[in-house]
Design a protein around this motif. Structure first.
Motif, PDB file in Angstrom:
ATOM      1  N   VAL A  63       0.837  -1.205   0.000  1.00 11.11           N
ATOM      2  CA  VAL A  63       0.000   0.000   0.000  1.00 11.11           C
ATOM      3  C   VAL A  63       0.872   1.256   0.000  1.00 11.11           C
ATOM      4  N   GLY A  64       1.875   1.274   0.885  1.00 11.90           N
ATOM      5  CA  GLY A  64       2.727   2.457   0.981  1.00 11.90           C
ATOM      6  C   GLY A  64       3.611   2.661  -0.228  1.00 11.90           C
ATOM      7  N   VAL A  65       4.252   1.603  -0.706  1.00 14.27           N
ATOM      8  CA  VAL A  65       5.158   1.713  -1.849  1.00 14.27           C
ATOM      9  C   VAL A  65       4.384   2.042  -3.116  1.00 14.27           C
ATOM     10  N   ALA A  71       2.923   8.786  -6.479  1.00 14.15           N
ATOM     11  CA  ALA A  71       3.153  10.164  -6.065  1.00 14.15           C
ATOM     12  C   ALA A  71       4.491  10.702  -6.545  1.00 14.15           C
ATOM     13  N   SER A  72       5.536   9.870  -6.463  1.00 15.65           N
ATOM     14  CA  SER A  72       6.867  10.370  -6.784  1.00 15.65           C
ATOM     15  C   SER A  72       7.846   9.231  -7.042  1.00 15.65           C
ATOM     16  N   PRO A  73       8.107   8.916  -8.304  1.00 16.40           N
ATOM     17  CA  PRO A  73       9.129   7.904  -8.611  1.00 16.40           C
ATOM     18  C   PRO A  73      10.483   8.259  -8.004  1.00 16.40           C
ATOM     19  N   GLY A  74      10.761   9.562  -7.896  1.00 12.22           N
ATOM     20  CA  GLY A  74      12.016   9.986  -7.297  1.00 12.22           C
ATOM     21  C   GLY A  74      12.104   9.588  -5.837  1.00 12.22           C
ATOM     22  N   ALA A  78      14.645   7.073  -3.864  1.00  8.63           N
ATOM     23  CA  ALA A  78      15.327   7.401  -2.610  1.00  8.63           C
ATOM     24  C   ALA A  78      15.124   6.289  -1.584  1.00  8.63           C
ATOM     25  N   LEU A  79      13.918   5.714  -1.560  1.00 10.46           N
ATOM     26  CA  LEU A  79      13.633   4.617  -0.641  1.00 10.46           C
ATOM     27  C   LEU A  79      14.530   3.417  -0.955  1.00 10.46           C
ATOM     28  N   VAL A 142      11.395  -4.676  -7.368  1.00  8.58           N
ATOM     29  CA  VAL A 142      10.451  -4.148  -8.352  1.00  8.58           C
ATOM     30  C   VAL A 142      10.999  -2.840  -8.911  1.00  8.58           C
ATOM     31  N   SER A 143      10.458  -2.454 -10.043  1.00  4.68           N
ATOM     32  CA  SER A 143      10.862  -1.206 -10.680  1.00  4.68           C
ATOM     33  C   SER A 143       9.815  -0.134 -10.428  1.00  4.68           C
ATOM     34  N   ALA A 144      10.263   1.097 -10.282  1.00  2.00           N
ATOM     35  CA  ALA A 144       9.332   2.206 -10.060  1.00  2.00           C
ATOM     36  C   ALA A 144       8.411   2.405 -11.262  1.00  2.00           C
TER      37      ALA A 144
END
Length: 213
Positions: A63-65, A71-74, A78-79, A142-144
């Protein structure tokens, strides 16, 4: 099927899961301790509780990822970089402080299987190391830009549980012998620590070098 990662990812994840499952920690200590003091049923109930906790962690990560990817691939990148750093920290900690395995064989009042299950669930859910580990570990696979990322994360979380069972169940079946062997063979335990450190350092290096391209 779109929710199943590629073969290379599955092999890498399977190796990491097995190494993590055999590394002594709070969950393993609880399984063995419950078995020694209350019997195999309590040991398996505790193990089941911990595995349920793993599924909850997976759901929270998905859910969070997933929200982070939208919201932001960037921020997702960073994560992953933070995750690589955390894996290095875990590797360093395994080498410097060693495994946490200290089961106690003590008699006490019989507890219900539900309470044994709840204890396993609680140890898993309230362990900050596990929370951080799942938050930073699963996204490495996984990939963004993958639209099927949520499904793949769920699949990997379920795969983690499935692969953990044949590794941890024999520990419950042979709790007393396993506990004695672990205490009598510190070199073996240290070998597991170094194996853990090596595997997760390799994953950290992989993600850092991949992002540097």
């Amino acid at each position: 099927m779109s929710f199943i990662p590629d073969t290379t990812t599955l092999i890498q994840f399977a190796i990491a899961t097995v190494i993590l499952a055999i590394t002594p920690g709070p969950d393993m200590t609880l399984f063995v301790s419950r078995t020694l003091s209350q019997g195999r049923a309590a040991g398996f109930a505790s193990m089941a509780g911990a595995l349920c906790g793993t599924l909850i962690h997976t759901t929270l990560v998905v859910v969070g990822v997933s929200a982070l990817i939208v919201a932001s691939p960037g921020a997702f990148l960073a994560l992953k970089v933070f995750g690589a750093g955390y894996l290095v920290f875990l590797a360093w900690q395994a080498i410097t402080t060693g495994s946490a395995f200290s089961p106690e064989k003590k008699s006490g009042p019989e507890i219900s299987l539900f309470r044994a299950w709840a204890a396993g669930l609680g140890v898993n859910l309230l362990n900050p190391k596990i929370i951080l580990f799942f938050m930073t570990f699963l996204p490495q696979f996984v990939s963004a830009h993958d639209p099927n990322a949520p499904g793949k994360l769920f699949f990997l979380g379920a795969m983690f549980v499935v692969l953990s069972i044949p590794v941890t169940a024999p520990m419950v079946f042979a709790a007393e012998k396993f506990s004695t062997a672990m205490k009598a063979s510190p070199r073996v335990t240290r070998g597991v620590d170094y194996l853990f450190a090596g595997v997760f350092s390799a994953f950290a290096l992989k993600i850092l070098t991949a992002q540097a391209k």
